[in-house]
Design a protein around this motif. Structure first.
Motif, mmCIF file in Angstrom:
data_model
loop_
_atom_site.group_PDB
_atom_site.id
_atom_site.type_symbol
_atom_site.label_atom_id
_atom_site.label_comp_id
_atom_site.label_asym_id
_atom_site.label_seq_id
_atom_site.Cartn_x
_atom_site.Cartn_y
_atom_site.Cartn_z
ATOM 1 N N GLN A 131 74.433 43.687 24.687
ATOM 2 C CA GLN A 131 73.981 42.937 23.518
ATOM 3 C C GLN A 131 73.333 43.876 22.493
ATOM 4 O OE1 GLN A 131 74.452 39.437 23.233
ATOM 5 N NE2 GLN A 131 73.949 39.859 21.108
ATOM 6 N N ALA A 132 72.499 44.778 22.971
ATOM 7 C CA ALA A 132 71.809 45.710 22.074
ATOM 8 C C ALA A 132 72.776 46.697 21.426
ATOM 9 C CB ALA A 132 70.722 46.461 22.833
ATOM 10 N N ALA A 133 73.731 47.192 22.206
ATOM 11 C CA ALA A 133 74.645 48.218 21.702
ATOM 12 C C ALA A 133 75.821 47.664 20.905
ATOM 13 C CB ALA A 133 75.173 49.057 22.866
ATOM 14 N N HIS A 134 76.303 46.477 21.295
ATOM 15 C CA HIS A 134 77.550 45.978 20.706
ATOM 16 C C HIS A 134 77.460 44.580 20.111
ATOM 17 C CE1 HIS A 134 79.567 49.435 22.427
ATOM 18 N NE2 HIS A 134 78.969 49.162 23.560
ATOM 19 N N GLY A 135 76.323 43.921 20.257
ATOM 20 C CA GLY A 135 76.171 42.597 19.688
ATOM 21 C C GLY A 135 76.844 41.490 20.467
ATOM 22 N N THR A 136 77.198 41.767 21.716
ATOM 23 C CA THR A 136 77.826 40.773 22.585
ATOM 24 C C THR A 136 77.330 40.976 24.008
ATOM 25 O OG1 THR A 136 79.917 39.820 23.358
ATOM 26 C CG2 THR A 136 79.895 42.200 22.999
ATOM 27 N N GLY A 137 77.323 39.901 24.779
ATOM 28 C CA GLY A 137 76.850 39.987 26.159
ATOM 29 C C GLY A 137 77.760 40.788 27.061
ATOM 30 N N SER A 138 79.032 40.919 26.697
ATOM 31 C CA SER A 138 79.995 41.699 27.479
ATOM 32 C C SER A 138 81.156 42.096 26.577
ATOM 33 C CB SER A 138 80.530 40.878 28.665
ATOM 34 O OG SER A 138 81.664 41.503 29.234
ATOM 35 N N VAL A 139 81.343 43.377 26.387
ATOM 36 C CA VAL A 139 82.472 43.853 25.583
ATOM 37 C C VAL A 139 83.784 43.456 26.245
ATOM 38 C CG1 VAL A 139 83.688 45.903 24.723
ATOM 39 C CG2 VAL A 139 81.206 45.747 24.515
ATOM 40 N N ALA A 140 83.858 43.582 27.565
ATOM 41 C CA ALA A 140 85.091 43.243 28.284
ATOM 42 C C ALA A 140 85.463 41.777 28.082
ATOM 43 C CB ALA A 140 84.947 43.568 29.770
ATOM 44 N N GLU A 141 84.509 40.884 28.269
ATOM 45 C CA GLU A 141 84.791 39.457 28.110
ATOM 46 C C GLU A 141 85.109 39.109 26.665
ATOM 47 O OE1 GLU A 141 82.005 38.022 31.867
ATOM 48 O OE2 GLU A 141 81.325 37.608 29.823
ATOM 49 N N ALA A 142 84.337 39.633 25.729
ATOM 50 C CA ALA A 142 84.567 39.342 24.316
ATOM 51 C C ALA A 142 85.932 39.850 23.862
ATOM 52 C CB ALA A 142 83.461 39.942 23.461
ATOM 53 N N ALA A 143 86.306 41.049 24.290
ATOM 54 C CA ALA A 143 87.608 41.605 23.910
ATOM 55 C C ALA A 143 88.744 40.782 24.508
ATOM 56 C CB ALA A 143 87.712 43.061 24.353
ATOM 57 N N ALA A 144 88.599 40.381 25.763
ATOM 58 C CA ALA A 144 89.632 39.563 26.411
ATOM 59 C C ALA A 144 89.800 38.230 25.683
ATOM 60 C CB ALA A 144 89.286 39.340 27.879
ATOM 61 N N LEU A 145 88.688 37.573 25.374
ATOM 62 C CA LEU A 145 88.746 36.295 24.667
ATOM 63 C C LEU A 145 89.385 36.439 23.290
ATOM 64 C CD1 LEU A 145 85.235 34.931 25.648
ATOM 65 C CD2 LEU A 145 87.440 33.865 26.240
ATOM 66 N N ALA A 146 88.990 37.463 22.556
ATOM 67 C CA ALA A 146 89.546 37.671 21.214
ATOM 68 C C ALA A 146 91.045 37.931 21.273
ATOM 69 C CB ALA A 146 88.827 38.825 20.525
ATOM 70 N N ALA A 147 91.475 38.732 22.229
ATOM 71 C CA ALA A 147 92.894 39.068 22.337
ATOM 72 C C ALA A 147 93.734 37.893 22.819
ATOM 73 C CB ALA A 147 93.078 40.260 23.276
ATOM 74 N N ALA A 148 93.152 37.020 23.635
ATOM 75 C CA ALA A 148 93.900 35.882 24.179
ATOM 76 C C ALA A 148 94.059 34.753 23.163
ATOM 77 C CB ALA A 148 93.234 35.367 25.448
ATOM 78 N N GLY A 149 93.303 34.809 22.070
ATOM 79 C CA GLY A 149 93.507 33.859 20.989
ATOM 80 C C GLY A 149 92.612 32.634 21.032
ATOM 81 N N PRO A 150 92.827 31.749 20.055
ATOM 82 C CA PRO A 150 92.003 30.545 19.950
ATOM 83 C C PRO A 150 92.063 29.722 21.236
ATOM 84 C CG PRO A 150 93.446 30.761 18.044
ATOM 85 C CD PRO A 150 93.863 31.804 19.033
ATOM 86 N N GLU A 151 90.953 29.123 21.572
ATOM 87 C CA GLU A 151 90.834 28.272 22.757
ATOM 88 C C GLU A 151 90.992 29.034 24.070
ATOM 89 O OE1 GLU A 151 92.786 24.420 22.496
ATOM 90 O OE2 GLU A 151 93.069 24.773 20.344
ATOM 91 N N ALA A 152 90.863 30.347 24.030
ATOM 92 C CA ALA A 152 90.954 31.146 25.260
ATOM 93 C C ALA A 152 89.753 30.852 26.146
ATOM 94 C CB ALA A 152 91.006 32.634 24.919
ATOM 95 N N ARG A 153 89.948 31.084 27.430
ATOM 96 C CA ARG A 153 88.858 30.907 28.386
ATOM 97 C C ARG A 153 88.881 32.064 29.378
ATOM 98 N NH1 ARG A 153 90.454 28.856 33.362
ATOM 99 N NH2 ARG A 153 92.656 28.353 33.463
ATOM 100 N N ILE A 154 87.712 32.401 29.878
ATOM 101 C CA ILE A 154 87.606 33.468 30.874
ATOM 102 C C ILE A 154 88.117 32.954 32.215
ATOM 103 C CG2 ILE A 154 85.953 34.866 32.224
ATOM 104 C CD1 ILE A 154 86.309 35.952 29.438
ATOM 105 N N VAL A 155 89.044 33.693 32.824
ATOM 106 C CA VAL A 155 89.543 33.336 34.158
ATOM 107 C C VAL A 155 89.033 34.309 35.220
ATOM 108 C CG1 VAL A 155 91.561 32.051 33.360
ATOM 109 C CG2 VAL A 155 91.753 34.521 33.758
ATOM 110 N N ALA A 156 88.559 35.460 34.791
ATOM 111 C CA ALA A 156 87.912 36.425 35.691
ATOM 112 C C ALA A 156 86.778 37.065 34.903
ATOM 113 C CB ALA A 156 88.892 37.485 36.185
#
Length: 126
Positions: free
Chosen positions: A81-106
């Motif tokens: 959060q402090a370094a990148h403005g998000t709780g998890s870069v991995a999760e945020a990147a996955a959600l953004a790439a998967a598109g609207p209405e994406a959900r975390i599956v792992a």
């Protein structure tokens, strides 16, 4: 459509990223078919990620800061959060790439060497 999002340190290797991906895929059981890898735009050209993408035959989605910070992640890492403005870069990147209405599956997992994280998100097929 499944996208794998990554966060990683500068010293991460392709093996670090592969380990994190394998751990994330193991959480989903059958190991879904991936359509893309994703990370923060400033790391999208990193040699280890490019090597993994080439080995898997997948494109890399470079996610800009605005799109990263717009995602709501289940993981709330204070350091991320402090370094990148998000709780998890991995999760945020996955959600953004998967598109609207994406959900975390792992949710975010950490590679055995502690150098990389990976999360998987599922979006609607176009």
């Amino acid at each position: 459509m499944i996208a794998a999002g990554f966060g990683f340190r500068a010293a991460a290797t392709t093996a670090s990223l592969r380990d994190a991906l394998d751990l994330a895929r193991a959480r989903t059981g059958a190991g879904p078919t991936l359509v893309a890898l994703a990370t923060a735009a400033d790391k999208a050209g990193a040699a280890p990620l490019c090597a993994l993408a080439q080995a898997l035959g997948l494109p890399i989605h470079a996610v800009d800061t605005a799109r990263l910070t717009a995602q709501h992640t289940p993981t709330r890492s204070h350091a991320s959060q402090a370094a990148h403005g998000t709780g998890s870069v991995a999760e945020a990147a996955a959600l953004a790439a998967a598109g609207p209405e994406a959900r975390i599956v792992a949710p975010r997992v950490i590679s055995g060497d502690g150098m990389a994280t990976c999360a998987l998100a599922e979006g609607k097929d176009p």
